[in-house]
Design an enzyme around this catalytic site. Structure first.
Site, PDB file in Angstrom:
ATOM      1  N   SER A 191      -7.898  22.695 -22.541  1.00 38.28           N
ATOM      2  CA  SER A 191      -6.708  22.370 -23.172  1.00 38.28           C
ATOM      3  C   SER A 191      -5.311  23.326 -22.341  1.00 38.28           C
ATOM      4  O   SER A 191      -4.236  22.649 -22.572  1.00 38.28           O
ATOM      5  CB  SER A 191      -6.782  23.446 -24.525  1.00 38.28           C
ATOM      6  N   LYS A 239     -18.901  24.898 -20.502  1.00 37.33           N
ATOM      7  CA  LYS A 239     -17.864  25.328 -19.569  1.00 37.33           C
ATOM      8  C   LYS A 239     -17.476  26.900 -19.763  1.00 37.33           C
ATOM      9  O   LYS A 239     -16.960  27.579 -18.898  1.00 37.33           O
ATOM     10  CB  LYS A 239     -16.565  24.397 -20.067  1.00 37.33           C
ATOM     11  N   GLY A 261     -13.499  16.880 -23.887  1.00 42.27           N
ATOM     12  CA  GLY A 261     -14.699  17.737 -23.971  1.00 42.27           C
ATOM     13  C   GLY A 261     -14.989  18.226 -25.382  1.00 42.27           C
ATOM     14  O   GLY A 261     -16.216  18.293 -25.616  1.00 42.27           O
ATOM     15  N   HIS A 262     -14.029  18.393 -26.032  1.00 42.70           N
ATOM     16  CA  HIS A 262     -14.094  18.949 -27.601  1.00 42.70           C
ATOM     17  C   HIS A 262     -14.766  17.714 -28.396  1.00 42.70           C
ATOM     18  O   HIS A 262     -15.636  17.879 -28.956  1.00 42.70           O
ATOM     19  CB  HIS A 262     -12.827  19.293 -28.173  1.00 42.70           C
ATOM     20  N   HIS A 320      -9.220  17.818 -26.474  1.00 39.95           N
ATOM     21  CA  HIS A 320      -9.523  16.616 -25.058  1.00 39.95           C
ATOM     22  C   HIS A 320     -11.186  15.988 -25.180  1.00 39.95           C
ATOM     23  O   HIS A 320     -11.708  16.407 -26.402  1.00 39.95           O
ATOM     24  CB  HIS A 320      -9.175  16.994 -23.958  1.00 39.95           C
ATOM     25  N   GLY A 370      -7.819  23.935 -30.962  1.00 36.77           N
ATOM     26  CA  GLY A 370      -7.066  22.688 -30.847  1.00 36.77           C
ATOM     27  C   GLY A 370      -6.614  22.293 -29.419  1.00 36.77           C
ATOM     28  O   GLY A 370      -7.194  22.480 -28.390  1.00 36.77           O
ATOM     29  N   ALA A 371      -5.462  21.493 -29.232  1.00 31.71           N
ATOM     30  CA  ALA A 371      -5.308  20.782 -28.010  1.00 31.71           C
ATOM     31  C   ALA A 371      -6.357  20.209 -27.333  1.00 31.71           C
ATOM     32  O   ALA A 371      -6.902  20.302 -26.360  1.00 31.71           O
ATOM     33  CB  ALA A 371      -4.408  21.810 -27.006  1.00 31.71           C
ATOM     34  N   GLN A 428     -19.331  33.018 -22.923  1.00 32.02           N
ATOM     35  CA  GLN A 428     -19.220  32.802 -24.546  1.00 32.02           C
ATOM     36  C   GLN A 428     -20.524  32.297 -24.902  1.00 32.02           C
ATOM     37  O   GLN A 428     -20.827  32.725 -26.194  1.00 32.02           O
ATOM     38  CB  GLN A 428     -18.020  31.786 -24.746  1.00 32.02           C
TER      39      GLN A 428
END
Ligand code: AMP
Length: 289
Positions: free
Chosen positions: A192, A155, A42-43, A40, A37-38, A159
């Protein structure tokens, strides 16, 4: 159950399963974007990509306590569900799954596995247990949603490598898509956590991208050790910053390289603490593609 022209918010896994059963029966492809969440741009770039490649796009919004090694970081993490839903509606995302913790962790199965050398360096070394938490949540979402494709941002370079490993380990039939980092106009990687920066810290934060750009520029004349020394000097001379790590690594094994000939694909990864906020970024320095 799901209308293609509006956003459906689901909080219960039983509801999600009921919706997905219909989708699967119709043979539709599902694209998944796991987030905390939060949201932006990018998401939203991952959401856009999924919308263009799948019949149904599912965005999960779940702040996963298991991947936070620092309880204050978890407590401070921004929570903006109302705004997130507005952004996803505007993009045309069809489904949001925003579960409570007990909906995700039905049982105590530990899906973590031996991550090998790529699970020992950088983020893994500085955030003990972080990737164990990531693997446990992403594996659960993959099992639940069974997406055709899943989208992750470069980014979070390490991961991406860990998720790739997880899919091989569990033989998960999903196509992984790793997408480029979206940046603010001054170069700062969207995150975020950026909204937690004070105005003074926000003004200083583009130094991370500048230092990476400088590293890339100088990588034709300096060796990796020279680049590292230069960046460490830049960061230590900048008030407010403290360097967690800066590593120049083989993009596949994530092991540090000593020379540009050590690997075909080489990436520079950085993590800094700026005030109370931890920020990460990376830049590809050599690519065979
Ligand atoms: P997060 O909500 O931070 O867990 O991120 C959810 C997904 O969005 C992860 O796959 C991130 O790598 C990706 N992401 C985060 N920031 C960016 C960015 N600036 N550009 C592209 N993808 C991003």
């Amino acid at each position: 159950l799901i209308e293609s022209n509006r956003l459906t918010l689901i909080k219960l896994r039983s509801h999600l399963l009921a919706c997905l059963r219909v989708v699967q029966r119709e043979g539709k492809t599902v694209g998944l974007i796991p987030t905390m969440g939060a949201l932006h741009q990018g998401h939203l770039s991952l959401v856009k990509r999924s919308l263009s490649e799948n019949d149904l796009t599912v965005c999960t919004i779940f702040i996963n306590p298991a991947q936070f090694n620092d309880p204050r970081d978890l407590q401070r993490y921004p929570r903006t569900l109302g705004k997130d839903l507005g952004l996803l509606t505007r993009e045309g995302c069809q489904l949001v799954f925003a579960p409570a913790e007990q909906e995700v962790y039905l049982d105590e199965t530990d899906y973590s596995f031996e991550l090998g050398e790529s699970g020992e360096v950088m983020e893994a070394a500085h955030r003990p247990g972080h990737f164990k938490g990531v693997v446990n949540v992403v594996k659960r979402f993959f099992d639940l949603i069974q997406p055709s494709k899943a989208y992750f941002g470069q980014k979070d370079f390490q991961q991406c490598a860990i998720i790739k490993k997880m899919c091989l380990h569990y033989q998960i039939p999903v196509q992984l898509e790793f997408c480029p980092t979206k940046r603010e106009s001054d170069g700062l990687a969207m995150s975020s956590r950026n909204i937690l920066l004070s105005p003074e810290e926000r003004a200083k934060a583009p130094l991370i991208f500048k230092a990476l750009t400088e590293a890339a520029r100088n990588s034709s004349s300096l060796d990796p050790a020279g680049i590292k020394a230069q960046l460490e000097k830049t960061i230590s001379a900048s008030p407010g910053f403290s360097l967690d790590y800066f590593e120049i690594v083989d993009a596949d094994s994530l092991q540090p390289v000593n020379s540009w000939d050590d690997a075909q694909n080489i990436v520079a990864c950085i993590a800094v603490q700026l005030g109370k906020v931890r920020l990460i970024d990376n830049m590809i320095l050599r690519s065979s593609a």
